[in-house]
Scaffold this motif. Sequence first.
Motif, PDB file in Angstrom:
ATOM      1  N   ARG A  30       0.828  -1.204   0.000  1.00  0.00           N
ATOM      2  CA  ARG A  30       0.000   0.000   0.000  1.00  0.00           C
ATOM      3  C   ARG A  30       0.862   1.254   0.000  1.00  0.00           C
ATOM      4  O   ARG A  30       0.362   2.349  -0.229  1.00  0.00           O
ATOM      5  N   THR A  31       2.151   1.096   0.271  1.00  0.00           N
ATOM      6  CA  THR A  31       3.060   2.238   0.300  1.00  0.00           C
ATOM      7  C   THR A  31       4.021   2.220  -0.885  1.00  0.00           C
ATOM      8  O   THR A  31       4.198   3.229  -1.572  1.00  0.00           O
ATOM      9  N   LYS A  95       6.950   7.932  -8.717  1.00  0.00           N
ATOM     10  CA  LYS A  95       5.506   7.758  -8.841  1.00  0.00           C
ATOM     11  C   LYS A  95       5.187   7.702 -10.327  1.00  0.00           C
ATOM     12  O   LYS A  95       5.736   8.472 -11.114  1.00  0.00           O
ATOM     13  N   ASP A 120       0.338   6.713  -4.971  1.00  0.00           N
ATOM     14  CA  ASP A 120      -0.030   8.116  -5.166  1.00  0.00           C
ATOM     15  C   ASP A 120      -0.483   8.780  -3.873  1.00  0.00           C
ATOM     16  O   ASP A 120      -0.245   9.969  -3.650  1.00  0.00           O
ATOM     17  N   ARG A 121      -1.151   8.041  -3.002  1.00  0.00           N
ATOM     18  CA  ARG A 121      -1.694   8.637  -1.783  1.00  0.00           C
ATOM     19  C   ARG A 121      -0.633   8.874  -0.715  1.00  0.00           C
ATOM     20  O   ARG A 121      -0.906   9.513   0.306  1.00  0.00           O
ATOM     21  N   SER A 123       2.539  10.761   0.565  1.00  0.00           N
ATOM     22  CA  SER A 123       3.339  11.951   0.290  1.00  0.00           C
ATOM     23  C   SER A 123       4.824  11.602   0.389  1.00  0.00           C
ATOM     24  O   SER A 123       5.222  10.698   1.133  1.00  0.00           O
ATOM     25  N   THR A 286      -2.497   8.627   5.844  1.00  0.00           N
ATOM     26  CA  THR A 286      -1.346   8.440   4.980  1.00  0.00           C
ATOM     27  C   THR A 286      -1.207   9.532   3.930  1.00  0.00           C
ATOM     28  O   THR A 286      -0.338   9.465   3.092  1.00  0.00           O
ATOM     29  N   ASN A 287      -2.066  10.531   3.941  1.00  0.00           N
ATOM     30  CA  ASN A 287      -1.928  11.591   2.955  1.00  0.00           C
ATOM     31  C   ASN A 287      -1.505  12.881   3.638  1.00  0.00           C
ATOM     32  O   ASN A 287      -0.956  12.871   4.730  1.00  0.00           O
ATOM     33  N   GLN A 288      -1.802  14.010   3.011  1.00  0.00           N
ATOM     34  CA  GLN A 288      -1.362  15.312   3.517  1.00  0.00           C
ATOM     35  C   GLN A 288      -2.364  15.937   4.490  1.00  0.00           C
ATOM     36  O   GLN A 288      -2.186  17.075   4.896  1.00  0.00           O
ATOM     37  N   ARG A 289      -3.408  15.208   4.896  1.00  0.00           N
ATOM     38  CA  ARG A 289      -4.493  15.823   5.649  1.00  0.00           C
ATOM     39  C   ARG A 289      -4.041  16.526   6.939  1.00  0.00           C
ATOM     40  O   ARG A 289      -4.483  17.651   7.209  1.00  0.00           O
ATOM     41  N   SER A 340      -4.582  20.068  -6.666  1.00  0.00           N
ATOM     42  CA  SER A 340      -3.739  18.906  -6.945  1.00  0.00           C
ATOM     43  C   SER A 340      -2.571  19.281  -7.855  1.00  0.00           C
ATOM     44  O   SER A 340      -1.435  18.867  -7.625  1.00  0.00           O
TER      45      SER A 340
END
Length: 535
Positions: A30-31, A95, A120-121, A123, A286-289, A340
């Motif tokens: 997943r990474t 990526k 992609d998810r 960062s 796992t994102n920029q949240r 994006s």
Amino acid sequence: MDAAIPPNRVARAVGPRVTLAELVEQLGPRTITAIGSMGGAAHVVGTEFFDIADEVPDATGTLLLAPSTASLSTARLAAVASGAAERGAAGLAVKCSAERLPALAAIAEATGLPLLRVADRISWRLLDAQLTRLLGEAEAPLAGPQDRGAEPLFALANELAEFFGGSVAIEDLSRNILAYSSVPGQLIDALRTHGILARQVPASPYNDDQYRTVLRSEGAVKYPRLGEEEPRVAVAIRAGALPLGSIWAIDASGEGRVTPEQDERMRRASELAGAHLLDDLRVHATNQRPREDRLRTLLTGIDLTGTEFAELGIPEERGAALLGFEVPGAGPTAIAQLRSTAIRHLVLHRPDAVAIAHRGRVYALFTAGSVDEAVRMAEPLLPLIDRLVGEGTTVAVAGPVHRSGEVAGARELADRLLSAAARGSVPEMPRIVTAAGVRPSLVVERVAELFAAAGELRDPAIDALRATEPTRPIADTLLTWLECFGNVAQAAERLGVHQNTVRHRLARASEAHGVRLETADERLAVWLQLRATAR
């Protein structure tokens, strides 16, 4: 603290070597995944961000992280991979789309360099933090092997409390207490007791400065007794350049400064706590949240802690620039695409960059020491946005700012710049707007606000000229005459009337309506009021 990850940096060397295959296995599909064959069991001794605009450095045993390869042709990417292989790189992380996988697998086979595909998810900043953790995990632990049970952070806090003799708290970036010690006889004060009960650090006049210092420091920091607060030793929790939280230990040792042993204990505790917090971040965010939430807080200026720059990895000494993007008539889908596109471009050069959509516009914050530097970052973005989002995008540049509390003001300035651009208040308005480029327009806007808010500054005679249709030509003539620096002939030409008409209207303004024009200050005041009300 090394607040920003530069495009190129010296690879971080570690002690025990880890194979590339082990890194890929531990990070999970997943990474990151291997593209084609992994080849031999290559060992990784460090990581390094690699910008394709630069030559491949000496990369023996280094895993190269390449954020800027997505737009490369297959031939150019093959040349980069070949150069990296010649320089001894352990692998190249990129990526890419699913359609490019066969071509990249062929490149890996031809060059002998393992290629890794980053999800992609994920960062790049988070990937760097995860790799830093895995490469450093082979170092000695804080204490001897033991079963920490289901709550490792609480066990870690207890170990530190036994060493320091005082209560220990492990906190996240929002100053929530994630774990605390419960060792019999530990020194504790009212502040720590209240924090444990509320699971939140109580407000204190010292908090913001202390947290800012801790998050920017490489090692442990000692704070002496302050009022009823016992002495504390604190250390930042981070993985790579990614801040995750902090550890605070009440120090009952009586030492005036941080001892080498205390510093070592806190550093190792930070590494262990960082591993657990990073796992939680990878699973749940796992994102920029989390970074986007920090930027949203900065833009509104509400509930600031003063440590946001440190948490985002932006050095306060150098400062940050804020870009505001606006696409005329854009809907939610176009705004999301704009955000994006902006963040994908900016992180290639500023891995600390963060961007959000806010009230129909997109805002991006990143390290920059000057407006000119920020403009150079924005210029290559416009062709991309025109192609992917739509033409007509305007970019406002505000900054640099050096404190968390200054970002909301930068956002207000960016909004004013975008509004000035939308009105076209400057002939041949550029698409990248700065305060220097539209300063006269900003001055007039502020003067209009000042006249609206302070009635005593307004001349009633000027308002009366504007109020009725018969006298409005007198007001227009006054404004034009003043803009022509008192040149009657030029004013008459601009108005399309005879020069005597201009003279007659000026005389009426003075004699019939009481408008005073004798001194330079009087003429300035009249022009400002006329100009402000003519908007």
